[in-house]
Design an enzyme around this catalytic site. Sequence first.
Site, PDB file in Angstrom:
ATOM      1  CD  GLU A  54      82.045  69.154  31.627  1.00  0.00           C
ATOM      2  OE1 GLU A  54      82.265  68.052  32.160  1.00  0.00           O
ATOM      3  OE2 GLU A  54      81.245  69.978  32.069  1.00  0.00           O
ATOM      4  CG  ASP A  83      75.502  69.346  34.416  1.00  0.00           C
ATOM      5  OD1 ASP A  83      75.204  68.158  34.378  1.00  0.00           O
ATOM      6  OD2 ASP A  83      76.549  69.776  34.947  1.00  0.00           O
ATOM      7  CD  GLU A 118      77.311  67.823  39.327  1.00  0.00           C
ATOM      8  OE1 GLU A 118      77.002  66.845  38.623  1.00  0.00           O
ATOM      9  OE2 GLU A 118      78.095  68.726  38.959  1.00  0.00           O
TER      10      GLU A 118
HETATM   11  C1  GCV Z   1      81.690  63.510  34.866  1.00  0.00           C
HETATM   12  C2  GCV Z   1      79.045  68.081  34.920  1.00  0.00           C
HETATM   13  C3  GCV Z   1      79.653  67.596  36.209  1.00  0.00           C
HETATM   14  C4  GCV Z   1      80.937  66.826  35.930  1.00  0.00           C
HETATM   15  C5  GCV Z   1      80.596  65.638  35.000  1.00  0.00           C
HETATM   16  C6  GCV Z   1      79.965  66.201  33.725  1.00  0.00           C
HETATM   17  C7  GCV Z   1      79.499  65.109  32.788  1.00  0.00           C
HETATM   18  O1  GCV Z   1      79.860  69.029  34.320  1.00  0.00           O
HETATM   19  O2  GCV Z   1      79.885  68.681  37.068  1.00  0.00           O
HETATM   20  O3  GCV Z   1      81.432  66.339  37.157  1.00  0.00           O
HETATM   21  O4  GCV Z   1      81.750  64.909  34.669  1.00  0.00           O
HETATM   22  O5  GCV Z   1      78.830  66.979  34.073  1.00  0.00           O
HETATM   23  O6  GCV Z   1      78.329  64.760  32.867  1.00  0.00           O
HETATM   24  O7  GCV Z   1      80.284  64.610  32.010  1.00  0.00           O
END
Ligand code: GCV
Length: 608
Positions: free
Chosen positions: A235, A314, A342
């Site tokens: 990411e 996720d 989340e």
């Molecule tokens: C900290 C997902 C979440 C992100 C998070 C990522 C991760 O994509 O939406 O907020 O980033 O996981 O676990 O690194």
Amino acid sequence: MKLWLNQLKQAVPSDLNTPAELARFELESAFPGVAFDLCQQDSMGDAYRIEPLGTDGFRLTGGNTGLLYAAYRIITDRLCGESLSSPVASSPAYALRMVNCWDNADGEIERGYSGRSLFFRNGRLDYSDDRIRMLGRLLASSGLNVLCINNVNVHFPAQLLLEDYLPGLARLAGIFRPFGIRLMVSVDFSQPMRHGTGTADPLDPSVREWWKETASRVYAAVPDLAGFLVKADSEGRPGPFAYGRNHAEGANMLAEAVKPFGGVIVWRCFVYNCRQDWRDTGTDRPKAAWEHYAFLDGQFADNVILQVKHGPFDFQVREPLSPLLLGMKKTKLAMELQLAQEYTGHQIDLYTMIPMWKELYEELPSDRIMSVAAVSNLGDDENYTGHPLAAVNLYTYGLLAWNPAVDAVSAVTRWCRLTYRFTPEQEQTLVSLLLSSRRIYEKYTAPLGIGWMVTPHDHYGPNPSGYEYDLWGTYHKADRNAVGIDRTHSGTGYLDQYPEAFREKYGDPASCPDLYLLFYHRLPYDFVMRDGRTLIQRIYDDHFEGLEETRSMAEKLLALPFPEPDAAVIRVRMERQLYNAREWCDIINTFFHRLSGIPDGKGRTIYD
Ligand code: GCV
């Protein structure tokens, strides 16, 4: 607020230095006049033995931290009305029982639902000592021992934790030390480039030297730092790929730097193509972690721990256990859970996680992981977790991190009994509501393991096609005939990443447990399930039931005599959950009805 320790009357004084000193303080202030004999045996580490002495006294034997865990065991047992009449011995299943905070230096928390950071404000370390001490007490009383205070997405100026902010980090570590909690920091793989190396290549001598020198400076300030946590090449985060190196080369370079000080590198395996083209049917996101890591098994240094999210996507409401957790037999592994809700209701909707974790632990052989981590649900709200009942997730996570065999009913009952003064009937009502809350939430949200029908980015509330044509690789491909993705051998091949027993169980829709059906299979709406219902009828039924069960849960929950301020917060959040459940139910049912044209067999209202 003291949450589940609200019966402890005295605050922890600031002049205690070790867990053993704190153990004595906690015992003597909780039970004045009772005799406690504390025998420290350092070789026992976190383990302890408790022997009752005469009618009202105890001998505690354990390492420095073991004595503290023994003290909290005696205290919480007594507060729950249980008394130890024969000797007990206990030791944790996992060495590192970690909480990962996704706190940014500006005080925002990524995926935080309970206020702002407890550690940072306005780009600096800035905290209340009293609240930190209370947090230390809460974490230690549930057996947790490592706290990473900053986000794995390291945004400037969080890098300064290894530089200008080091004295502040050392001071914070000192406050946590008597609680047996060691700090960890998330690091930015490209950090040497802020210092003129011109590269972050893990094989470049100047980069290696920078990390070694940095580790020695950091450990001089915080000698018991647990280590560094790293999100690399994921990411948008920097990592070894830019230099043609792999994850083992990246992780091992950092491992070498912290090794002389006893530190570990916790390297996350949440790596996938986050710029996927929805037209591309050859890439299946759940396969990514395995493809990036499995071939590196055996190549990581012995102080590297790969931290693997519990499922291959996720943190959806339902995902299978990640195949990496089963497959990498020559590598140290940690399973990553997420306490922050989340995708599971933002600490507005009730969602007690232990039933989900028990399912995971049941499929995970006990020797496969050596540590656990959970993304924090903490913030600076007065009650720390936003929803007062979300604290059950933090507490029970700790109990399971110590002993994954603890059963869900006794763990949740223990939390309720410590937290509220209820009659046995009221307590039983609360325990059963909490334990049913995950299944209820699952029923009204995305069906049968499919996930991802949430509002994009924010991840609260329904949007069935919100991610359908997006970059994130999270598609359901519902059309007028069928829904889901075939992940068996004849489909994307994801299931091939598992051992034979898994492939057999999940590979055939006839034997695949219903709740995972659409994770593994693409099925027509008229597919007949084991109980004789069609797939579409099951989707409608689950959603109507999920909404009805939320209504009944609200009625029972709001009739319980919660003390203020919990009662007011619970009331407001339950109103929001009722609204959310209705939106989910009606939108998901309408979505599938419009696509399939198949009416509900029970004639209930679907809004077309
Ligand atoms: C900290 C997902 C979440 C992100 C998070 C990522 C991760 O994509 O939406 O907020 O980033 O996981 O676990 O690194």
